[in-house]
Design a protein around this motif. Structure first.
Motif, PDB file in Angstrom:
ATOM      1  N   VAL A 181       0.846  -1.202   0.000  1.00  0.00           N
ATOM      2  CA  VAL A 181       0.000   0.000   0.000  1.00  0.00           C
ATOM      3  C   VAL A 181       0.875   1.243   0.000  1.00  0.00           C
ATOM      4  O   VAL A 181       0.659   2.174  -0.778  1.00  0.00           O
ATOM      5  N   TYR A 182       1.875   1.254   0.847  1.00  0.00           N
ATOM      6  CA  TYR A 182       2.801   2.385   0.910  1.00  0.00           C
ATOM      7  C   TYR A 182       3.503   2.597  -0.428  1.00  0.00           C
ATOM      8  O   TYR A 182       3.583   3.714  -0.928  1.00  0.00           O
ATOM      9  N   LEU A 183       4.023   1.512  -1.013  1.00  0.00           N
ATOM     10  CA  LEU A 183       4.736   1.618  -2.288  1.00  0.00           C
ATOM     11  C   LEU A 183       3.823   2.129  -3.390  1.00  0.00           C
ATOM     12  O   LEU A 183       4.189   3.041  -4.139  1.00  0.00           O
ATOM     13  N   ALA A 184       2.634   1.557  -3.516  1.00  0.00           N
ATOM     14  CA  ALA A 184       1.710   1.988  -4.566  1.00  0.00           C
ATOM     15  C   ALA A 184       1.358   3.462  -4.403  1.00  0.00           C
ATOM     16  O   ALA A 184       1.352   4.223  -5.383  1.00  0.00           O
ATOM     17  N   GLN A 185       1.092   3.875  -3.191  1.00  0.00           N
ATOM     18  CA  GLN A 185       0.725   5.266  -2.932  1.00  0.00           C
ATOM     19  C   GLN A 185       1.892   6.206  -3.229  1.00  0.00           C
ATOM     20  O   GLN A 185       1.725   7.228  -3.901  1.00  0.00           O
ATOM     21  N   THR A 186       3.064   5.879  -2.740  1.00  0.00           N
ATOM     22  CA  THR A 186       4.241   6.724  -2.923  1.00  0.00           C
ATOM     23  C   THR A 186       4.618   6.853  -4.393  1.00  0.00           C
ATOM     24  O   THR A 186       4.860   7.952  -4.896  1.00  0.00           O
ATOM     25  N   ILE A 187       4.662   5.727  -5.090  1.00  0.00           N
ATOM     26  CA  ILE A 187       5.033   5.736  -6.507  1.00  0.00           C
ATOM     27  C   ILE A 187       3.958   6.445  -7.325  1.00  0.00           C
ATOM     28  O   ILE A 187       4.265   7.258  -8.196  1.00  0.00           O
ATOM     29  N   GLY A 188       2.692   6.161  -7.033  1.00  0.00           N
ATOM     30  CA  GLY A 188       1.602   6.825  -7.747  1.00  0.00           C
ATOM     31  C   GLY A 188       1.621   8.329  -7.573  1.00  0.00           C
ATOM     32  O   GLY A 188       1.482   9.079  -8.541  1.00  0.00           O
ATOM     33  N   GLU A 189       1.804   8.784  -6.351  1.00  0.00           N
ATOM     34  CA  GLU A 189       1.858  10.231  -6.088  1.00  0.00           C
ATOM     35  C   GLU A 189       3.051  10.870  -6.787  1.00  0.00           C
ATOM     36  O   GLU A 189       2.951  11.988  -7.291  1.00  0.00           O
ATOM     37  N   SER A 190       4.158  10.173  -6.824  1.00  0.00           N
ATOM     38  CA  SER A 190       5.351  10.693  -7.485  1.00  0.00           C
ATOM     39  C   SER A 190       5.096  10.924  -8.975  1.00  0.00           C
ATOM     40  O   SER A 190       5.417  11.980  -9.519  1.00  0.00           O
ATOM     41  N   PHE A 191       4.516   9.933  -9.647  1.00  0.00           N
ATOM     42  CA  PHE A 191       4.253  10.061 -11.076  1.00  0.00           C
ATOM     43  C   PHE A 191       3.076  10.990 -11.365  1.00  0.00           C
ATOM     44  O   PHE A 191       3.009  11.593 -12.446  1.00  0.00           O
ATOM     45  N   ALA A 192       2.155  11.144 -10.431  1.00  0.00           N
ATOM     46  CA  ALA A 192       1.011  12.036 -10.627  1.00  0.00           C
ATOM     47  C   ALA A 192       1.448  13.492 -10.744  1.00  0.00           C
ATOM     48  O   ALA A 192       0.748  14.305 -11.346  1.00  0.00           O
ATOM     49  N   MET A 193       2.605  13.819 -10.204  1.00  0.00           N
ATOM     50  CA  MET A 193       3.106  15.199 -10.303  1.00  0.00           C
ATOM     51  C   MET A 193       3.397  15.589 -11.754  1.00  0.00           C
ATOM     52  O   MET A 193       3.249  16.743 -12.121  1.00  0.00           O
ATOM     53  N   THR A 194       3.811  14.628 -12.563  1.00  0.00           N
ATOM     54  CA  THR A 194       4.159  14.920 -13.953  1.00  0.00           C
ATOM     55  C   THR A 194       3.199  14.288 -14.961  1.00  0.00           C
ATOM     56  O   THR A 194       3.240  14.615 -16.139  1.00  0.00           O
ATOM     57  N   HIS A 195       2.356  13.383 -14.499  1.00  0.00           N
ATOM     58  CA  HIS A 195       1.384  12.714 -15.366  1.00  0.00           C
ATOM     59  C   HIS A 195       0.019  12.785 -14.679  1.00  0.00           C
ATOM     60  O   HIS A 195      -0.293  11.944 -13.833  1.00  0.00           O
ATOM     61  N   PRO A 196      -0.789  13.773 -15.028  1.00  0.00           N
ATOM     62  CA  PRO A 196      -2.028  14.023 -14.284  1.00  0.00           C
ATOM     63  C   PRO A 196      -3.079  12.909 -14.358  1.00  0.00           C
ATOM     64  O   PRO A 196      -3.998  12.885 -13.554  1.00  0.00           O
ATOM     65  N   ASN A 197      -2.940  11.967 -15.270  1.00  0.00           N
ATOM     66  CA  ASN A 197      -3.943  10.904 -15.396  1.00  0.00           C
ATOM     67  C   ASN A 197      -3.632   9.672 -14.553  1.00  0.00           C
ATOM     68  O   ASN A 197      -4.273   8.637 -14.725  1.00  0.00           O
ATOM     69  N   VAL A 198      -2.673   9.757 -13.652  1.00  0.00           N
ATOM     70  CA  VAL A 198      -2.311   8.613 -12.807  1.00  0.00           C
ATOM     71  C   VAL A 198      -3.482   8.261 -11.901  1.00  0.00           C
ATOM     72  O   VAL A 198      -4.099   9.129 -11.293  1.00  0.00           O
ATOM     73  N   LYS A 199      -3.780   6.980 -11.844  1.00  0.00           N
ATOM     74  CA  LYS A 199      -4.813   6.477 -10.940  1.00  0.00           C
ATOM     75  C   LYS A 199      -4.157   5.498  -9.977  1.00  0.00           C
ATOM     76  O   LYS A 199      -3.435   4.607 -10.393  1.00  0.00           O
ATOM     77  N   ILE A 200      -4.441   5.659  -8.701  1.00  0.00           N
ATOM     78  CA  ILE A 200      -3.907   4.766  -7.669  1.00  0.00           C
ATOM     79  C   ILE A 200      -5.078   3.951  -7.136  1.00  0.00           C
ATOM     80  O   ILE A 200      -6.088   4.507  -6.719  1.00  0.00           O
ATOM     81  N   ARG A 201      -4.914   2.655  -7.170  1.00  0.00           N
ATOM     82  CA  ARG A 201      -5.992   1.770  -6.728  1.00  0.00           C
ATOM     83  C   ARG A 201      -5.426   0.735  -5.757  1.00  0.00           C
ATOM     84  O   ARG A 201      -4.438   0.086  -6.058  1.00  0.00           O
ATOM     85  N   HIS A 202      -6.069   0.614  -4.619  1.00  0.00           N
ATOM     86  CA  HIS A 202      -5.680  -0.378  -3.615  1.00  0.00           C
ATOM     87  C   HIS A 202      -6.773  -1.442  -3.578  1.00  0.00           C
ATOM     88  O   HIS A 202      -7.782  -1.283  -2.907  1.00  0.00           O
ATOM     89  N   ARG A 203      -6.578  -2.504  -4.327  1.00  0.00           N
ATOM     90  CA  ARG A 203      -7.601  -3.536  -4.502  1.00  0.00           C
ATOM     91  C   ARG A 203      -8.076  -4.121  -3.186  1.00  0.00           C
ATOM     92  O   ARG A 203      -9.275  -4.247  -2.946  1.00  0.00           O
ATOM     93  N   GLU A 204      -7.183  -4.498  -2.300  1.00  0.00           N
ATOM     94  CA  GLU A 204      -7.570  -5.163  -1.055  1.00  0.00           C
ATOM     95  C   GLU A 204      -8.341  -4.219  -0.127  1.00  0.00           C
ATOM     96  O   GLU A 204      -9.152  -4.657   0.658  1.00  0.00           O
ATOM     97  N   GLN A 205      -8.074  -2.933  -0.217  1.00  0.00           N
ATOM     98  CA  GLN A 205      -8.764  -1.989   0.648  1.00  0.00           C
ATOM     99  C   GLN A 205     -10.144  -1.615   0.119  1.00  0.00           C
ATOM    100  O   GLN A 205     -10.932  -0.988   0.806  1.00  0.00           O
ATOM    101  N   GLU A 206     -10.442  -2.004  -1.130  1.00  0.00           N
ATOM    102  CA  GLU A 206     -11.741  -1.697  -1.719  1.00  0.00           C
ATOM    103  C   GLU A 206     -12.798  -2.719  -1.342  1.00  0.00           C
ATOM    104  O   GLU A 206     -13.970  -2.536  -1.618  1.00  0.00           O
ATOM    105  N   LYS A 207     -12.413  -3.816  -0.739  1.00  0.00           N
ATOM    106  CA  LYS A 207     -13.368  -4.885  -0.399  1.00  0.00           C
ATOM    107  C   LYS A 207     -14.232  -4.509   0.782  1.00  0.00           C
ATOM    108  O   LYS A 207     -13.907  -3.798   1.635  1.00  0.00           O
TER     109      LYS A 207
END
Length: 86
Positions: free
Chosen positions: A60-86
């Motif tokens: 969860v930490y890795l997905a969030q951190t990496i997603g936020e990092s790329f979202a700064m330069t790529h506005p269409n980044v979507k971060i999804r945490h599958r296990e937390q959506e259940k």
């Protein structure tokens, strides 16, 4: 892992933190290296999936951190945490 002393616990946390930071950097560097090539070849999206047993901590930490990092330069980044959506 059974850690007896507070100092041993702190050392394990510190070591785990540095490994996670290194892994984060390696993924970001890999994607940054190849993303321009993918864009030139008209790839419309890139999926980065990170998982671990349970999906509650490092993944969860890795997905969030990496997603936020790329979202700064790529506005269409979507971060999804599958296990937390259940």
């Amino acid at each position: 892992l059974h850690v007896r002393s507070r100092r041993q616990r702190q050392m394990c946390i510190r070591d785990s933190h540095s490994i996670v930071q290194k892994f984060t950097w390696q993924i970001q560097t890999f994607v940054q290296t190849w993303l321009p090539h993918l864009e030139r070849n008209n790839r419309s999206y890139l999926t980065i999936a990170i998982g671990c047993t349970g999906g509650q901590h490092r993944s969860v930490y890795l997905a969030q951190t990496i997603g936020e990092s790329f979202a700064m330069t790529h506005p269409n980044v979507k971060i999804r945490h599958r296990e937390q959506e259940k």
